[in-house]
Scaffold this active site. Sequence first.
Site, mmCIF file in Angstrom:
data_model
loop_
_atom_site.group_PDB
_atom_site.id
_atom_site.type_symbol
_atom_site.label_atom_id
_atom_site.label_comp_id
_atom_site.label_asym_id
_atom_site.label_seq_id
_atom_site.Cartn_x
_atom_site.Cartn_y
_atom_site.Cartn_z
ATOM 1 N N SER A 27 9.796 -2.762 -37.237
ATOM 2 C CA SER A 27 8.977 -3.538 -36.299
ATOM 3 C C SER A 27 9.728 -4.758 -35.741
ATOM 4 C CB SER A 27 7.675 -3.936 -36.993
ATOM 5 O OG SER A 27 6.775 -4.489 -36.073
ATOM 6 N N ASP A 50 7.773 -5.998 -29.279
ATOM 7 C CA ASP A 50 8.488 -6.175 -30.541
ATOM 8 C C ASP A 50 9.308 -4.901 -30.792
ATOM 9 O OD1 ASP A 50 6.336 -4.468 -31.196
ATOM 10 O OD2 ASP A 50 6.417 -5.078 -33.287
ATOM 11 N N ASP A 108 9.075 -2.155 -32.407
ATOM 12 C CA ASP A 108 8.552 -0.782 -32.349
ATOM 13 C C ASP A 108 7.460 -0.636 -31.297
ATOM 14 O OD1 ASP A 108 6.638 -2.144 -33.862
ATOM 15 O OD2 ASP A 108 6.181 -0.412 -35.119
ATOM 16 N N ASP A 137 4.536 -1.764 -30.732
ATOM 17 C CA ASP A 137 3.081 -1.727 -30.909
ATOM 18 C C ASP A 137 2.463 -3.052 -30.462
ATOM 19 O OD1 ASP A 137 4.008 -3.147 -33.091
ATOM 20 O OD2 ASP A 137 2.942 -1.974 -34.605
#
Length: 459
Positions: free
Chosen positions: A108, A249, A251, A253
């Site tokens: 992440s 960010d 990843d 999400d």
Amino acid sequence: MQEKHWKENTMEAPEKQLFGTNGVRGIIGEQMNPELVMKIGMVLGTMRKGRIGVGRDTRTSGPALSRAIIAGLLATGCDVVDLGVLPTPAVQYLVREHFDAGAVITASHNPPEYNGVKIIEGDGTEMDDTQTICLEGHLFAKEFTLAGWESMGTLSAAPEMIHEYITAVAGYWKDIDADGMTVVADPGSGPACESTPQVLTKMGCHVVTINGMMDGTFPGRMPEPSPEGLQPLSELVRNTGAAFGVAHDGDADRAVFVDETGEYLEENEQFALVERFICSETPGIVVTPVSTSFLAERIAEETGSVVDYTRVGSISVARRMIALAEEGKTVVFGGEGNGGLILPGNQHCRDGAMTAATMVALLKSSGKTLSELRTTLPPHVMLKDKIHTDSPHELLKNAKTAFSGDTLDLTDGVRINRQGMWALLRPSGTEPFMRLYVEAETEKEAEAFRDEITRVISP
Ligand code: MG
């Protein structure tokens, strides 16, 4: 004195040892290595039989760890589809549509030396605490069932499946035509380098990108989209006359924004503006953790909606949204005040591209600029502090006693609610300190409330 009211813990989580709030993470070559990830694959394959979708972000350790988890899953007899490099919400969407479970190799927002695993359930949500603790238990006890030669899993690759996700997100606001709106996208060299620009282009935006080449060394900025790291994005927004800039960010999400003047939009303000847009159309329940700004409640009041609070963490929010919807309640919006927004009509998880698409719809519908919209929000100042302590539970007990005259919410830590202000004391899950959030309408009130709390709990 306000009436004493304690909302007792209804969602208390047992302790996890290896996995954190959103999956397991560590520095590659140290806590995080292919051996551990392969074992996670073997345990996951034992717990969740069937067809498993595996994806990863752009980190340099991604190919090694993704092959490790695939090896573990195949060895237990699961069929694996390698989805390649794609955002976590894309994996979640595809798992809900096509697979029995999923796994994403990602750390992440953490720096490049980190990597980790997020486990996705068949409904597309991240694995909850109870199941994660169960998985950890099997992992520590080395409990997994390996398949024989006749029932080995099969492996296939389907990197093209991401287009199904892109089409779904781009088509969500189908009545909105962006009509050539210029948008600058900063995917931060992460897995949304192709998907977010494609979503926005399909909606009719003119898209300019920065940090738009996938690169696990993150040459342009760190995976956490901090205001400092987004200076080049701000500059490009100003130079291109864009309506806004969006950054993800590591990843994708989460999505954060800069307005048309290049100013960073604080994430709680982002939450409030999207909430107002959604709830003005359809009033209902908004689900968010106890750490979110009171803007969420102010907007809910304004639009005839209500806020339902959960523990901190997107998994708690997503599961609460699903549970309320199953009770027949109208749940219209949810997420965290960190740029992780959940649009339940799309899917019950944080989705960066979906959030960017929603910003286009919001601006088109309002006819106002983002900087104009932000000035319509009620006054608010949030302070975030850390209190170093070896005995966080002692401090929490002190706080409960000292502030027993106030309205307390014990959903996660101790939240003290007062007229026009609130504070949250919450132990860090991993380090010896307590987080203290204080919010009021003015800086002076917030500072006075913070000083009162620190004086009382740690004299
Ligand atoms: Mg993330």
